[in-house]
Design a protein around this motif. Sequence first.
Motif, PDB file in Angstrom:
ATOM      1  N   GLY A   1       0.783   2.610   9.472  1.00  0.00           N
ATOM      2  CA  GLY A   1       1.840   2.345   8.546  1.00  0.00           C
ATOM      3  C   GLY A   1       3.027   2.981   8.876  1.00  0.00           C
ATOM      4  N   GLY A   2       3.149   3.782  10.140  1.00  0.00           N
ATOM      5  CA  GLY A   2       4.481   4.367  10.511  1.00  0.00           C
ATOM      6  C   GLY A   2       5.394   3.516  10.478  1.00  0.00           C
ATOM      7  N   ARG A   3       6.814   4.084  10.298  1.00  0.00           N
ATOM      8  CA  ARG A   3       7.938   3.177  10.497  1.00  0.00           C
ATOM      9  C   ARG A   3       7.994   2.970  11.928  1.00  0.00           C
ATOM     10  N   ARG A   4       8.420   1.509  12.263  1.00  0.00           N
ATOM     11  CA  ARG A   4       8.305   1.379  13.740  1.00  0.00           C
ATOM     12  C   ARG A   4       9.348   0.294  13.904  1.00  0.00           C
TER      13      ARG A   4
ATOM     14  N   ARG B   1      -1.697  12.791   0.625  1.00  0.00           N
ATOM     15  CA  ARG B   1      -0.545  13.166   0.273  1.00  0.00           C
ATOM     16  C   ARG B   1       0.455  11.983   0.432  1.00  0.00           C
ATOM     17  N   PRO B   2       1.146  11.633  -0.437  1.00  0.00           N
ATOM     18  CA  PRO B   2       2.185  10.557  -0.197  1.00  0.00           C
ATOM     19  C   PRO B   2       3.456  11.039   1.186  1.00  0.00           C
ATOM     20  N   LEU B   3       3.454  10.081   1.771  1.00  0.00           N
ATOM     21  CA  LEU B   3       4.583  10.275   2.939  1.00  0.00           C
ATOM     22  C   LEU B   3       5.778   9.787   2.205  1.00  0.00           C
ATOM     23  N   GLY B   4       6.236   9.131   0.905  1.00  0.00           N
ATOM     24  CA  GLY B   4       7.209   9.062   0.708  1.00  0.00           C
ATOM     25  C   GLY B   4       7.858   7.400   0.725  1.00  0.00           C
ATOM     26  N   TYR B   5       6.946   6.637   1.197  1.00  0.00           N
ATOM     27  CA  TYR B   5       7.366   5.190   1.516  1.00  0.00           C
ATOM     28  C   TYR B   5       5.968   4.283   1.565  1.00  0.00           C
ATOM     29  N   ARG B   6       6.239   3.165   1.145  1.00  0.00           N
ATOM     30  CA  ARG B   6       5.060   2.076   1.077  1.00  0.00           C
ATOM     31  C   ARG B   6       5.004   1.451   2.385  1.00  0.00           C
ATOM     32  N   LEU B   7       3.813   0.888   2.453  1.00  0.00           N
ATOM     33  CA  LEU B   7       3.528  -0.290   3.753  1.00  0.00           C
ATOM     34  C   LEU B   7       4.858  -1.053   4.185  1.00  0.00           C
ATOM     35  N   TRP B   8       5.004  -1.820   2.997  1.00  0.00           N
ATOM     36  CA  TRP B   8       5.943  -2.925   3.154  1.00  0.00           C
ATOM     37  C   TRP B   8       7.220  -2.408   3.486  1.00  0.00           C
ATOM     38  N   ASP B   9       7.874  -0.898   3.073  1.00  0.00           N
ATOM     39  CA  ASP B   9       9.029  -0.400   3.726  1.00  0.00           C
ATOM     40  C   ASP B   9       8.874  -0.311   5.026  1.00  0.00           C
ATOM     41  N   ALA B  10       7.751   0.133   5.527  1.00  0.00           N
ATOM     42  CA  ALA B  10       7.518   0.520   7.059  1.00  0.00           C
ATOM     43  C   ALA B  10       7.654  -0.610   7.892  1.00  0.00           C
TER      44      ALA B  10
ATOM     45  N   ALA C   1       0.985  -1.059   0.058  1.00  0.00           N
ATOM     46  CA  ALA C   1      -0.011  -0.111   0.150  1.00  0.00           C
ATOM     47  C   ALA C   1       1.003   1.202   0.143  1.00  0.00           C
ATOM     48  N   GLU C   2       0.328   2.305  -0.423  1.00  0.00           N
ATOM     49  CA  GLU C   2       0.847   3.612  -0.519  1.00  0.00           C
ATOM     50  C   GLU C   2       0.573   4.033   0.715  1.00  0.00           C
ATOM     51  N   VAL C   3       1.559   4.747   1.562  1.00  0.00           N
ATOM     52  CA  VAL C   3       1.306   5.368   3.159  1.00  0.00           C
ATOM     53  C   VAL C   3       1.145   6.806   2.575  1.00  0.00           C
TER      54      VAL C   3
END
Length: 241
Positions: A221-224, A128-137, A120-122
């Motif tokens: 889907g924030g980076r954690r 507005r895109p946050l510059g990363y995708r869910l799987w990146d996060a 997913a696009e986060v």
Amino acid sequence: MNVSLAMATYNGERHLSAQLGSLREQTRLPVELVIVDDASTDGTLGVAERFARNTPFPVRIHPLPHNRGSTAAFAEAIARCNGDAIALVDQDDVWSPCKLESLVGGLDRRPDAALAFSDAEVVDDCLRPLGYRLWDAIRFGPAERRRFLEGFAFEALLRRHRVTGATMAFRAELRDRILPIPEGWVHDAWIALILSATSPCVPIDVPLMWYRQHANQQHGGGRRGWLGEVQAARGPTRGEG
């Protein structure tokens, strides 16, 4: 394959119309949308009822008399679905028009698979895109995706939660394996873990929705880090996100 949509709502008036509109625009329409409302106190039910009067597929709305939390609401919606497959819907996201078709395609290509799920696009509150995708996060990289395709999803999910409910569709014939959902589990972590114990899970390496991040959601889907992922999988179950 007929697909039902299972949605849990709770005080989602602000974003619900956008999500419902994206369901109407699917290239493959569902056979029904089942909405279980978890005792909302805002205008959520009114938004859902207006949508139900002007949509190309049946919409069934079931208000709960008391707030029971998102896991219980999703479990109720899943139990009420009639389709061959069930796709889960969060109230505050927006789907790509080809999302349902792509998820069904993933299940069709793998008759032995229990579920399919996508990236997913986060995005922020205004999409507005946050510059990363869910799987990146969640650090779901190529090597781990290959393990899922090779049939080793269960081992991976014992270590870390990787399947987000908003991106998931699973075969309805397997519903009795996951219901009831034990107290203390978030619905998507439980569903993915139980189904992966006996059947493959198909990751679809395409962002098929806009995964909205905002202050009022339960999970995001924030980076954690690893500890945050464990807490998200076994965390609080009250309210929707």
